[in-house]
Design an enzyme around this catalytic site. Structure first.
Site, PDB file in Angstrom:
ATOM      1  CG  ASP A   1      -1.431  -1.971   4.944  1.00 40.73           C
ATOM      2  OD1 ASP A   1      -0.970  -0.825   5.017  1.00 40.73           O
ATOM      3  OD2 ASP A   1      -0.852  -2.900   4.359  1.00 40.73           O
TER       4      ASP A   1
ATOM      5  CG  ASP B   1      -1.211   2.037   1.675  1.00 37.78           C
ATOM      6  OD1 ASP B   1      -0.209   2.570   1.192  1.00 37.78           O
ATOM      7  OD2 ASP B   1      -1.221   0.872   2.127  1.00 37.78           O
TER       8      ASP B   1
ATOM      9  CG  ASP C   1      -0.770   3.181   5.729  1.00 40.14           C
ATOM     10  OD1 ASP C   1      -0.831   2.619   6.828  1.00 40.14           O
ATOM     11  OD2 ASP C   1      -1.196   2.673   4.679  1.00 40.14           O
TER      12      ASP C   1
HETATM   13  P1  ADP Z   1       3.213   1.716  -0.238  1.00 39.52           P
HETATM   14  O1  ADP Z   1       2.957   3.158  -0.034  1.00 39.52           O
HETATM   15  O2  ADP Z   1       2.761   1.296  -1.626  1.00 39.52           O
HETATM   16  O3  ADP Z   1       2.612   0.864   0.843  1.00 39.52           O
HETATM   17  P2  ADP Z   1       5.967   1.691   0.880  1.00 39.52           P
HETATM   18  O4  ADP Z   1       6.035   3.103   1.351  1.00 39.52           O
HETATM   19  O5  ADP Z   1       5.862   0.636   1.913  1.00 39.52           O
HETATM   20  O6  ADP Z   1       4.839   1.503  -0.264  1.00 39.52           O
HETATM   21  O7  ADP Z   1       7.300   1.383   0.029  1.00 39.52           O
HETATM   22  C1  ADP Z   1       7.638   2.181  -1.080  1.00 39.52           C
HETATM   23  C2  ADP Z   1       8.722   1.553  -1.909  1.00 39.52           C
HETATM   24  O8  ADP Z   1       9.919   1.453  -1.142  1.00 39.52           O
HETATM   25  C3  ADP Z   1       8.418   0.147  -2.356  1.00 39.52           C
HETATM   26  O9  ADP Z   1       7.681   0.143  -3.542  1.00 39.52           O
HETATM   27  C4  ADP Z   1       9.828  -0.411  -2.556  1.00 39.52           C
HETATM   28  O10 ADP Z   1      10.306  -0.006  -3.819  1.00 39.52           O
HETATM   29  C5  ADP Z   1      10.646   0.278  -1.508  1.00 39.52           C
HETATM   30  N1  ADP Z   1      10.842  -0.560  -0.304  1.00 39.52           N
HETATM   31  C6  ADP Z   1      10.432  -0.274   0.953  1.00 39.52           C
HETATM   32  N2  ADP Z   1      10.797  -1.239   1.828  1.00 39.52           N
HETATM   33  C7  ADP Z   1      11.445  -2.187   1.111  1.00 39.52           C
HETATM   34  C8  ADP Z   1      12.072  -3.442   1.419  1.00 39.52           C
HETATM   35  N3  ADP Z   1      12.107  -3.938   2.657  1.00 39.52           N
HETATM   36  N4  ADP Z   1      12.629  -4.114   0.420  1.00 39.52           N
HETATM   37  C9  ADP Z   1      12.630  -3.636  -0.842  1.00 39.52           C
HETATM   38  N5  ADP Z   1      12.054  -2.480  -1.199  1.00 39.52           N
HETATM   39  C10 ADP Z   1      11.488  -1.745  -0.257  1.00 39.52           C
HETATM   40 MG    MG Z   2       1.015  -0.040   2.572  1.00 40.78          MG
END
Ligand code: ADP
Ligand code: MG
Length: 466
Positions: A341, A136, A345
């Site tokens: 983390d 991740d 995921d």
């Molecule tokens: P990762 O797989 O890198 O951990 P996430 O699945 O948590 O990423 O989130 C993917 C994308 O969704 C982020 O890069 C962001 O653009 C958007 N996003 C998700 N939650 C939020 C939030 N609370 N505020 C703003 N953007 C968000």
């Molecule tokens: Mg993450």
């Protein structure tokens, strides 16, 4: 403290403390069997019947043909009984049975000493077959504490407006990006507007209804391009070109929309963990295919992947689809480990053959993962634990194989001798006490061999400074 008062806040007691949880996890782990152990247990079951049959055969054959083989008549019936007993005594199914659990016991406690909580023999066994390792991005390869780098307000809006609006919406979110925005608002001592109707869309963003003083209520959205597209809000062309440049630098771009209009963007950057690049390289050197799996935009993911020399990148994956991506790799006959983390995921951690969670992650990640990398306050290299786990697992299974071969070979050699195979020609036979000593010796060898694992792995802790 002398006469003054001492206030102590106890956050958790008894079985809720981290230490108690670690202890029970290790205890549970050591009773969880590896599949290879089931095989060994089955084998020792048949083995016991086999040995009884051989003892019976020894007795009968020696009773019938003993005189012919030895060329003398005296004491053949007593001799056949003694040989049959020697066969029963020298045979050692315990060495077979001990081969696996002793090695696993040593490996799991070695792991625990080094901050690697391995939840069971089955996890350890799966770890030595892993050929694909999926990371991740946010919070795993990166430190998980992003910071706002650039602000691009449109029209009359100001940088402060952007942060104030975004922070008011993110009050209802636990995402690392939300934490970063809230922290920025706090640093600038901005007042958050009252908000209601919080919506969190995992993988997209968040929205809320805001009630700014002296202004009409409005709906504010914070999130990525897909979040705006889904809500039917157009992104101005100037911001789109800007996004490309920012994303190419590995930054995460977040748009802000008020009612139905986009009012600007923020870019955030999350530094890589210092040990990330080295860990990825070591894993690749071990022959593993390293994959980056993220919900972030492809350009930002590609920039991070480039820094880490990862070529296999899956970007813009919705949280629910992360497990699907893992399942697809498994369907192609890969044994997949997932490192995460737990923020968005946890299902992927559960789907993977080996789920590896960072100890700083969420509770659900710690529940679903098979292996937990504990971080200590001095931890400088949490990710280094992954390589340590894989090496430990490979070494453990090499040990188990040695143990099984030894136990089978030892029995295969000694049982015929105990049955009197060498008696007619060389006059060699085992008296029952000698057979007993030899039997014990084989278990001692197996246990000692397992303990030798310590020798190879009690080197420096995987996390930097001791
Ligand atoms: P990762 O797989 O890198 O951990 P996430 O699945 O948590 O990423 O989130 C993917 C994308 O969704 C982020 O890069 C962001 O653009 C958007 N996003 C998700 N939650 C939020 C939030 N609370 N505020 C703003 N953007 C968000
Ligand atoms: Mg993450």
């Amino acid at each position: 403290n002398q006469g003054a008062m001492l206030a102590v806040a106890v956050e958790q007691v008894g079985t809720d403390t981290t230490l108690a949880k670690i202890t029970s996890a290790v205890e549970a782990a050591q009773s969880r069997k590896a599949p290879i152990q089931r095989l060994a247990d089955q084998l020792s079951g048949y083995f016991a019947y086999g040995v009884m049959a051989i003892a019976l055969l020894t007795f009968s054959l020696w009773s019938i043909w003993g005189e012919t083989w030895l060329g003398s008549e005296s004491g053949v019936s007593l001799l056949s009984l003694k040989l049959a007993i020697a066969v029963l005594v020298v045979a050692c199914p315990c060495a077979l049975g001990l081969a696996t659990p002793t090695a696993i016991l040593v490996a799991t406690s070695l792991g625990a000493e080094q901050g690697l909580l391995i939840k069971g023999g089955d996890s350890l066994e799966a770890a030595h077959r892993v050929d694909t390792i999926v990371f991740d991005k946010t919070g795993t390869l990166t430190q998980g504490c992003p910071q706002i780098i650039d602000h691009y307000p449109l029209e009359d809006w100001t940088k402060t407006d952007l942060i104030q609006l975004a922070a008011s919406v993110e009050q209802g979110s636990q995402h690392p990006l939300a934490t970063a925005i809230l922290k920025a608002a706090e640093q600038e001592a901005l007042e958050l507007w009252p908000a209601g109707e919080f919506t969190n869309m995992p993988g997209y963003g968040a929205s809320a209804e805001l009630y700014p003083p002296h202004r009409p209520p409005c709906i504010c959205r914070v999130g990525n391009a897909r979040w705006l597209a889904q809500s039917g809000i157009a992104i101005p062309a100037t911001l789109e070109t800007l996004t490309e440049t920012l994303a190419a630098e590995g930054k995460t771009v977040i748009y802000l929309a008020l009612n139905r209009a986009c009012i600007g963007l923020l870019s955030l950057s999350d530094p890589l963990r210092p040990e990330a690049a080295q860990t990825v390289k070591h894993l690749q050197d071990l022959g593993l295919n390293v994959v980056l799996l993220t919900g972030d935009q492809p350009a930002a993911a590609a920039a991070i992947a480039r820094q880490l020399a990862i070529t296999d990148v899956i970007a813009q994956v919705l949280p629910a689809n992360k497990a699907v991506e893992i399942a697809q790799r498994q369907a192609q006959n890969h044994c997949v480990a997932m490192v995460g983390d737990g923020i968005n995921d946890a299902p992927a951690l559960a789907q993977a053959d080996v789920g590896i969670a960072l100890g700083s992650g969420t509770d659900v990640a710690l529940e679903t993962a098979d292996i937990i990398l504990l971080s200590s306050p001095t931890a400088t290299a949490t990710l280094g634990g992954i390589e340590a786990v894989l090496r430990l697992s490979r070494a453990t299974f090499a040990k188990i194989r040695q143990n099984l071969i030894w136990a089978l070979g030892y029995n295969g050699l000694l049982i015929p001798i105990a049955a009197g195979l060498l008696l007619p020609k060389w006059g060699i036979l085992f008296s029952p006490p000698m057979a007993g000593a030899l039997m014990a010796f084989s278990s001692v060898i197996v246990v000692t061999n397992s303990l030798l694992l310590r020798d190879r792995f009690s080197g420096p802790r995987h996390y930097g400074k001791n």
